[in-house]
Write a protein that holds these residues in place. Structure first.
Motif, mmCIF file in Angstrom:
data_model
loop_
_atom_site.group_PDB
_atom_site.id
_atom_site.type_symbol
_atom_site.label_atom_id
_atom_site.label_comp_id
_atom_site.label_asym_id
_atom_site.label_seq_id
_atom_site.Cartn_x
_atom_site.Cartn_y
_atom_site.Cartn_z
ATOM 1 N N ASP A 225 2.636 19.648 22.598
ATOM 2 C CA ASP A 225 3.697 20.581 22.963
ATOM 3 C C ASP A 225 4.333 21.248 21.745
ATOM 4 O O ASP A 225 5.332 21.944 21.858
ATOM 5 C CB ASP A 225 4.767 19.868 23.784
ATOM 6 N N GLY A 226 3.767 21.015 20.551
ATOM 7 C CA GLY A 226 4.290 21.617 19.326
ATOM 8 C C GLY A 226 5.290 20.752 18.589
ATOM 9 O O GLY A 226 5.752 21.134 17.522
ATOM 10 N N THR A 227 5.653 19.589 19.138
ATOM 11 C CA THR A 227 6.549 18.712 18.399
ATOM 12 C C THR A 227 5.824 18.135 17.192
ATOM 13 O O THR A 227 4.598 18.040 17.169
ATOM 14 C CB THR A 227 7.078 17.540 19.264
ATOM 15 N N VAL A 228 6.584 17.768 16.196
ATOM 16 C CA VAL A 228 6.062 17.113 15.008
ATOM 17 C C VAL A 228 6.705 15.732 14.978
ATOM 18 O O VAL A 228 7.927 15.613 15.007
ATOM 19 C CB VAL A 228 6.413 17.892 13.726
ATOM 20 N N ASP A 229 5.883 14.699 14.972
ATOM 21 C CA ASP A 229 6.370 13.327 14.955
ATOM 22 C C ASP A 229 6.035 12.692 13.622
ATOM 23 O O ASP A 229 4.954 12.917 13.084
ATOM 24 C CB ASP A 229 5.709 12.519 16.080
ATOM 25 N N ALA A 230 6.955 11.887 13.109
ATOM 26 C CA ALA A 230 6.719 11.191 11.848
ATOM 27 C C ALA A 230 7.155 9.737 11.989
ATOM 28 O O ALA A 230 8.087 9.426 12.737
ATOM 29 C CB ALA A 230 7.493 11.866 10.716
ATOM 30 N N ARG A 231 6.461 8.855 11.284
ATOM 31 C CA ARG A 231 6.815 7.434 11.206
ATOM 32 C C ARG A 231 6.742 7.022 9.740
ATOM 33 O O ARG A 231 5.961 7.576 8.963
ATOM 34 C CB ARG A 231 5.859 6.583 12.033
ATOM 35 N N TRP A 232 7.542 6.024 9.401
ATOM 36 C CA TRP A 232 7.563 5.515 8.042
ATOM 37 C C TRP A 232 8.138 4.109 8.067
ATOM 38 O O TRP A 232 8.639 3.652 9.093
ATOM 39 C CB TRP A 232 8.390 6.418 7.129
ATOM 40 N N LEU A 233 8.070 3.425 6.934
ATOM 41 C CA LEU A 233 8.678 2.108 6.797
ATOM 42 C C LEU A 233 10.039 2.254 6.143
ATOM 43 O O LEU A 233 10.262 3.142 5.318
ATOM 44 C CB LEU A 233 7.779 1.187 5.972
ATOM 45 N N ASP A 234 10.972 1.345 6.502
ATOM 46 C CA ASP A 234 12.376 1.449 6.136
ATOM 47 C C ASP A 234 12.875 0.040 5.801
ATOM 48 O O ASP A 234 12.576 -0.902 6.523
ATOM 49 C CB ASP A 234 13.108 2.020 7.359
ATOM 50 N N ARG A 235 13.664 -0.092 4.706
ATOM 51 C CA ARG A 235 14.150 -1.417 4.293
ATOM 52 C C ARG A 235 15.637 -1.628 4.552
ATOM 53 O O ARG A 235 16.218 -2.578 4.036
ATOM 54 C CB ARG A 235 13.854 -1.630 2.810
ATOM 55 N N ARG A 236 16.279 -0.816 5.366
ATOM 56 C CA ARG A 236 17.728 -0.919 5.543
ATOM 57 C C ARG A 236 18.199 -2.221 6.174
ATOM 58 O O ARG A 236 19.335 -2.640 5.956
ATOM 59 C CB ARG A 236 18.268 0.257 6.350
ATOM 60 N N ASP A 237 17.384 -2.867 7.001
ATOM 61 C CA ASP A 237 17.826 -4.060 7.721
ATOM 62 C C ASP A 237 17.620 -5.354 6.949
ATOM 63 O O ASP A 237 17.897 -6.434 7.467
ATOM 64 C CB ASP A 237 17.105 -4.158 9.071
ATOM 65 N N ASP A 238 17.143 -5.284 5.721
ATOM 66 C CA ASP A 238 16.912 -6.481 4.926
ATOM 67 C C ASP A 238 17.535 -6.295 3.541
ATOM 68 O O ASP A 238 16.890 -5.776 2.624
ATOM 69 C CB ASP A 238 15.408 -6.748 4.796
ATOM 70 N N PRO A 239 18.815 -6.724 3.370
ATOM 71 C CA PRO A 239 19.483 -6.522 2.077
ATOM 72 C C PRO A 239 18.724 -7.049 0.857
ATOM 73 O O PRO A 239 18.780 -6.435 -0.199
ATOM 74 C CB PRO A 239 20.836 -7.229 2.267
ATOM 75 N N PRO A 240 17.975 -8.178 0.963
ATOM 76 C CA PRO A 240 17.210 -8.594 -0.220
ATOM 77 C C PRO A 240 15.999 -7.691 -0.502
ATOM 78 O O PRO A 240 15.336 -7.842 -1.517
ATOM 79 C CB PRO A 240 16.720 -10.005 0.133
ATOM 80 N N HIS A 241 15.692 -6.782 0.404
ATOM 81 C CA HIS A 241 14.603 -5.817 0.230
ATOM 82 C C HIS A 241 13.220 -6.453 0.130
ATOM 83 O O HIS A 241 12.391 -6.028 -0.682
ATOM 84 C CB HIS A 241 14.842 -4.916 -0.982
ATOM 85 N N HIS A 242 12.969 -7.444 0.984
ATOM 86 C CA HIS A 242 11.642 -8.045 1.026
ATOM 87 C C HIS A 242 10.880 -7.623 2.279
ATOM 88 O O HIS A 242 9.663 -7.655 2.293
ATOM 89 C CB HIS A 242 11.732 -9.573 0.976
ATOM 90 N N LEU A 243 11.602 -7.242 3.334
ATOM 91 C CA LEU A 243 10.987 -6.878 4.604
ATOM 92 C C LEU A 243 11.212 -5.399 4.891
ATOM 93 O O LEU A 243 12.115 -4.774 4.342
ATOM 94 C CB LEU A 243 11.582 -7.708 5.748
ATOM 95 N N SER A 244 10.399 -4.858 5.772
ATOM 96 C CA SER A 244 10.587 -3.466 6.189
ATOM 97 C C SER A 244 10.402 -3.382 7.698
ATOM 98 O O SER A 244 9.857 -4.289 8.315
ATOM 99 C CB SER A 244 9.609 -2.536 5.474
ATOM 100 N N ASP A 245 10.872 -2.302 8.268
ATOM 101 C CA ASP A 245 10.760 -2.052 9.701
ATOM 102 C C ASP A 245 10.242 -0.627 9.873
ATOM 103 O O ASP A 245 10.454 0.227 9.009
ATOM 104 C CB ASP A 245 12.139 -2.205 10.349
ATOM 105 N N ALA A 246 9.584 -0.372 10.980
ATOM 106 C CA ALA A 246 9.105 0.993 11.254
ATOM 107 C C ALA A 246 10.256 1.851 11.744
ATOM 108 O O ALA A 246 11.118 1.390 12.490
ATOM 109 C CB ALA A 246 7.998 0.948 12.297
ATOM 110 N N ASP A 247 10.285 3.079 11.329
ATOM 111 C CA ASP A 247 11.288 4.044 11.773
ATOM 112 C C ASP A 247 10.544 5.332 12.106
ATOM 113 O O ASP A 247 9.393 5.524 11.708
ATOM 114 C CB ASP A 247 12.316 4.297 10.672
ATOM 115 N N SER A 248 11.180 6.210 12.832
ATOM 116 C CA SER A 248 10.500 7.449 13.216
ATOM 117 C C SER A 248 11.499 8.560 13.492
ATOM 118 O O SER A 248 12.689 8.324 13.644
ATOM 119 C CB SER A 248 9.620 7.210 14.450
ATOM 120 N N GLY A 249 10.988 9.761 13.559
ATOM 121 C CA GLY A 249 11.780 10.933 13.878
ATOM 122 C C GLY A 249 10.861 12.009 14.423
ATOM 123 O O GLY A 249 9.643 11.870 14.387
ATOM 124 N N TYR A 250 11.458 13.062 14.941
ATOM 125 C CA TYR A 250 10.644 14.155 15.472
ATOM 126 C C TYR A 250 11.373 15.478 15.278
ATOM 127 O O TYR A 250 12.565 15.530 15.003
ATOM 128 C CB TYR A 250 10.320 13.939 16.948
#
Length: 160
Positions: free
Chosen positions: A118-143
């Motif tokens: 439909d012409g949308t552009v979707d993106a996904r990436w990894l994000d470290r905001r939920d882990d203050p020691p910065h050892h883990l990441s979570d998937a995040d996305s936008g469109y």
């Protein structure tokens, strides 16, 4: 503030499918100065290696942005990892990069981008905001409906 300055480039294949154009710079980006024992760049406070690649998507619809090229990439220019996106309608002139992440104070990295039917552009990436020691990441996305204004998707709660 960031690290080593690099450039994301692309080349276009000729109409006959044999030759390639000269490289065109899409955007400049920074890489972390910190490295691991193998000299790979790593994110702040971690041993997570960063691979500087760009992700590519093309609008294959018959809509207003048919043929538009989208390139998402990692940038460390601000001293933290950000996921950036630029687009072009001809592969020669590129838009000003926009940060498509919604938490620029936290490392966001390893982007992927795709174009919807439909012409949308979707993106996904990894994000470290939920882990203050910065050892883990979570998937995040936008469109985006056209690659110019971005809306973050609803994120799941912190890893539990």
């Amino acid at each position: 503030m960031g690290g080593v300055k690099e450039a994301t480039v692309m080349a276009r294949r000729g109409a006959e499918g044999i030759t390639w154009s000269a490289q065109t710079a899409v955007a400049a980006y920074g890489m972390p100065k910190a490295t691991d024992e193998s000299k790979w760049p790593v994110l702040n406070g971690s041993a997570f290696r960063i691979v500087p690649y760009g992700a590519l998507a093309i609008d294959r619809t018959s809509g207003a942005h048919k043929g538009r090229i989208y390139v998402a990439y990692f940038d460390f220019e601000a001293g933290v990892g950000n996921v950036m996106l630029s687009f072009s309608d001809d592969g020669k002139a590129w838009s000003r990069p926009v940060n498509i992440g919604d938490a620029p104070q936290f490392d966001q990295f390893l982007p992927a981008v795709g174009g919807g039917p439909d012409g949308t552009v979707d993106a996904r990436w990894l994000d470290r905001r939920d882990d203050p020691p910065h050892h883990l990441s979570d998937a995040d996305s936008g469109y985006s409906l056209h690659g110019e204004a971005w809306w973050p998707m609803n994120r799941p709660g912190p890893p539990g």
